[in-house]
Write a protein that holds these residues in place. Structure first.
Motif, PDB file in Angstrom:
ATOM      1  N   ASN A  97     -16.673  10.610 -73.805  1.00 47.53           N
ATOM      2  CA  ASN A  97     -17.569  11.993 -73.580  1.00 47.53           C
ATOM      3  C   ASN A  97     -17.094  12.978 -73.267  1.00 47.53           C
ATOM      4  OD1 ASN A  97     -18.670  11.207 -71.186  1.00 47.53           O
ATOM      5  ND2 ASN A  97     -20.367  12.584 -71.678  1.00 47.53           N
ATOM      6  N   ASP A 124     -17.766  18.785 -72.116  1.00 42.21           N
ATOM      7  CA  ASP A 124     -18.449  17.176 -72.353  1.00 42.21           C
ATOM      8  C   ASP A 124     -19.459  16.852 -73.644  1.00 42.21           C
ATOM      9  OD1 ASP A 124     -16.881  16.712 -70.389  1.00 42.21           O
ATOM     10  OD2 ASP A 124     -18.827  16.303 -68.991  1.00 42.21           O
ATOM     11  N   GLN A 145     -26.334  21.051 -79.864  1.00 40.11           N
ATOM     12  CA  GLN A 145     -26.882  19.052 -79.512  1.00 40.11           C
ATOM     13  C   GLN A 145     -26.858  18.188 -78.989  1.00 40.11           C
ATOM     14  OE1 GLN A 145     -29.314  19.118 -82.800  1.00 40.11           O
ATOM     15  NE2 GLN A 145     -29.311  20.900 -83.494  1.00 40.11           N
ATOM     16  N   TYR A 146     -25.095  18.641 -79.191  1.00 37.15           N
ATOM     17  CA  TYR A 146     -24.388  16.977 -79.205  1.00 37.15           C
ATOM     18  C   TYR A 146     -23.570  17.826 -77.490  1.00 37.15           C
ATOM     19  CZ  TYR A 146     -25.301  16.850 -84.313  1.00 37.15           C
ATOM     20  OH  TYR A 146     -26.200  16.862 -85.016  1.00 37.15           O
ATOM     21  N   GLN A 147     -23.817  19.080 -77.361  1.00 37.39           N
ATOM     22  CA  GLN A 147     -22.416  18.711 -75.924  1.00 37.39           C
ATOM     23  C   GLN A 147     -23.703  19.273 -74.579  1.00 37.39           C
ATOM     24  OE1 GLN A 147     -21.439  22.720 -77.919  1.00 37.39           O
ATOM     25  NE2 GLN A 147     -19.890  21.615 -78.539  1.00 37.39           N
ATOM     26  N   GLN A 148     -23.001  18.513 -73.873  1.00 32.69           N
ATOM     27  CA  GLN A 148     -23.073  19.478 -72.448  1.00 32.69           C
ATOM     28  C   GLN A 148     -21.822  19.461 -71.278  1.00 32.69           C
ATOM     29  OE1 GLN A 148     -25.112  15.570 -71.038  1.00 32.69           O
ATOM     30  NE2 GLN A 148     -23.475  14.806 -70.150  1.00 32.69           N
ATOM     31  N   LYS A 155     -23.121  14.805 -74.827  1.00 35.42           N
ATOM     32  CA  LYS A 155     -23.977  14.425 -74.067  1.00 35.42           C
ATOM     33  C   LYS A 155     -23.589  12.351 -74.242  1.00 35.42           C
ATOM     34  CE  LYS A 155     -27.774  17.547 -74.524  1.00 35.42           C
ATOM     35  NZ  LYS A 155     -28.531  17.301 -76.218  1.00 35.42           N
ATOM     36  N   ASP A 156     -23.722  11.546 -73.094  1.00 34.67           N
ATOM     37  CA  ASP A 156     -23.196  10.714 -73.467  1.00 34.67           C
ATOM     38  C   ASP A 156     -24.462   9.503 -73.911  1.00 34.67           C
ATOM     39  OD1 ASP A 156     -21.530   8.756 -72.553  1.00 34.67           O
ATOM     40  OD2 ASP A 156     -22.022   8.620 -70.665  1.00 34.67           O
ATOM     41  N   ASP A 157     -24.278   9.386 -75.510  1.00 33.76           N
ATOM     42  CA  ASP A 157     -25.112   8.804 -75.976  1.00 33.76           C
ATOM     43  C   ASP A 157     -24.138   9.068 -76.757  1.00 33.76           C
ATOM     44  OD1 ASP A 157     -26.186   8.244 -78.905  1.00 33.76           O
ATOM     45  OD2 ASP A 157     -28.319   9.136 -78.055  1.00 33.76           O
TER      46      ASP A 157
END
Length: 109
Positions: free
Chosen positions: A50, A9, A86-89, A11-13
Protein backbone atom coordinates in the motif's frame (compact mmCIF):
# COMPACT_ATOMS: atom_id res chain seq x y z
CA UNK A 1 15.64 19.58 -15.09
CA UNK A 2 15.22 18.62 -11.47
CA UNK A 3 13.84 15.38 -9.99
CA UNK A 4 11.68 15.00 -6.89
CA UNK A 5 10.58 11.75 -5.28
CA UNK A 6 7.60 11.58 -2.96
CA UNK A 7 5.79 8.92 -0.94
CA UNK A 8 2.24 8.36 0.26
CA UNK A 9 0.28 5.37 1.53
CA UNK A 10 -2.96 3.88 0.32
CA UNK A 11 -5.50 2.48 2.71
CA UNK A 12 -4.52 -1.15 3.18
CA UNK A 13 -7.59 -2.58 1.45
CA UNK A 14 -7.11 -4.63 -1.76
CA UNK A 15 -10.46 -3.48 -3.17
CA UNK A 16 -9.66 0.22 -2.65
CA UNK A 17 -6.16 -0.24 -4.05
CA UNK A 18 -7.60 -1.86 -7.19
CA UNK A 19 -10.01 1.05 -7.70
CA UNK A 20 -7.20 3.58 -7.14
CA UNK A 21 -5.08 1.88 -9.80
CA UNK A 22 -8.04 1.71 -12.18
CA UNK A 23 -8.67 5.45 -11.77
CA UNK A 24 -5.05 6.13 -12.68
CA UNK A 25 -5.49 4.35 -16.02
CA UNK A 26 -7.79 7.22 -17.01
CA UNK A 27 -6.65 10.35 -15.17
CA UNK A 28 -8.93 13.25 -16.02
CA UNK A 29 -7.57 15.53 -18.79
CA UNK A 30 -7.89 18.58 -16.52
CA UNK A 31 -5.56 16.90 -14.02
CA UNK A 32 -2.99 16.08 -16.72
CA UNK A 33 -3.18 19.71 -17.88
CA UNK A 34 -2.67 21.06 -14.34
CA UNK A 35 0.38 18.81 -13.92
CA UNK A 36 1.93 19.93 -17.20
CA UNK A 37 1.03 23.60 -16.64
CA UNK A 38 2.91 23.48 -13.32
CA UNK A 39 6.17 22.61 -15.09
CA UNK A 40 6.12 18.88 -14.41
CA UNK A 41 7.67 17.27 -17.48
CA UNK A 42 7.36 13.65 -16.37
CA UNK A 43 5.53 11.91 -13.53
CA UNK A 44 5.48 8.24 -12.59
CA UNK A 45 3.81 6.50 -9.65
CA UNK A 46 4.88 3.07 -8.41
CA UNK A 47 3.29 0.89 -5.74
CA UNK A 48 4.42 -1.88 -3.42
CA UNK A 49 1.71 -3.23 -1.11
CA UNK A 50 0.00 0.00 0.00
CA UNK A 51 3.04 2.33 -0.32
CA UNK A 52 3.15 4.72 -3.29
CA UNK A 53 6.32 6.24 -4.71
CA UNK A 54 6.14 9.18 -7.14
CA UNK A 55 8.96 10.40 -9.38
CA UNK A 56 8.59 13.89 -10.87
CA UNK A 57 10.96 15.49 -13.35
CA UNK A 58 10.30 19.23 -13.43
CA UNK A 59 11.50 22.22 -15.42
CA UNK A 60 12.93 25.45 -14.03
CA UNK A 61 9.45 27.04 -13.76
CA UNK A 62 8.22 24.46 -11.24
CA UNK A 63 7.76 25.15 -7.55
CA UNK A 64 5.68 23.28 -4.98
CA UNK A 65 4.28 26.61 -3.77
CA UNK A 66 3.10 27.69 -7.25
CA UNK A 67 1.60 24.23 -7.87
CA UNK A 68 -0.26 24.32 -4.53
CA UNK A 69 -1.59 27.84 -5.22
CA UNK A 70 -2.82 26.85 -8.69
CA UNK A 71 -4.40 23.65 -7.36
CA UNK A 72 -6.20 25.54 -4.60
CA UNK A 73 -8.23 27.57 -7.13
CA UNK A 74 -8.76 24.73 -9.62
CA UNK A 75 -12.11 23.09 -8.87
CA UNK A 76 -11.31 19.98 -10.96
CA UNK A 77 -8.04 19.41 -9.09
CA UNK A 78 -9.88 19.86 -5.79
CA UNK A 79 -12.52 17.34 -6.92
CA UNK A 80 -9.80 14.86 -7.97
CA UNK A 81 -7.90 15.27 -4.70
CA UNK A 82 -11.06 14.73 -2.66
CA UNK A 83 -11.81 11.58 -4.69
CA UNK A 84 -8.24 10.25 -4.32
CA UNK A 85 -8.27 10.85 -0.55
CA UNK A 86 -10.92 8.11 -0.30
CA UNK A 87 -8.11 5.66 -1.17
CA UNK A 88 -5.09 7.40 0.33
CA UNK A 89 -3.83 7.83 3.89
CA UNK A 90 -1.05 9.98 5.24
CA UNK A 91 2.31 8.49 6.12
CA UNK A 92 2.68 7.85 9.86
CA UNK A 93 4.99 10.87 10.35
CA UNK A 94 2.99 13.31 8.20
CA UNK A 95 1.77 16.63 9.54
CA UNK A 96 -2.01 17.22 9.60
CA UNK A 97 -3.27 17.72 6.04
CA UNK A 98 0.01 16.57 4.49
CA UNK A 99 -0.32 14.01 1.72
CA UNK A 100 2.58 13.30 -0.63
CA UNK A 101 5.81 13.69 1.34
CA UNK A 102 9.10 14.68 -0.24
CA UNK A 103 11.78 12.01 0.08
CA UNK A 104 15.46 12.69 0.64
CA UNK A 105 17.96 11.25 -1.82
CA UNK A 106 20.55 9.23 0.07
CA UNK A 107 22.44 7.60 -2.82
CA UNK A 108 23.09 8.23 -6.49
CA UNK A 109 25.33 6.30 -8.89
Amino acid sequence: MKRYCLALDLKDDPRLIAVYEERHKAVWPEIIKSIKDAGIESMEIYRITNRLFMIMDVNDDFSFEKKAAADEVNSKVQEWEKLMWQYQQALPNANPGEKWMLMEQIFKL
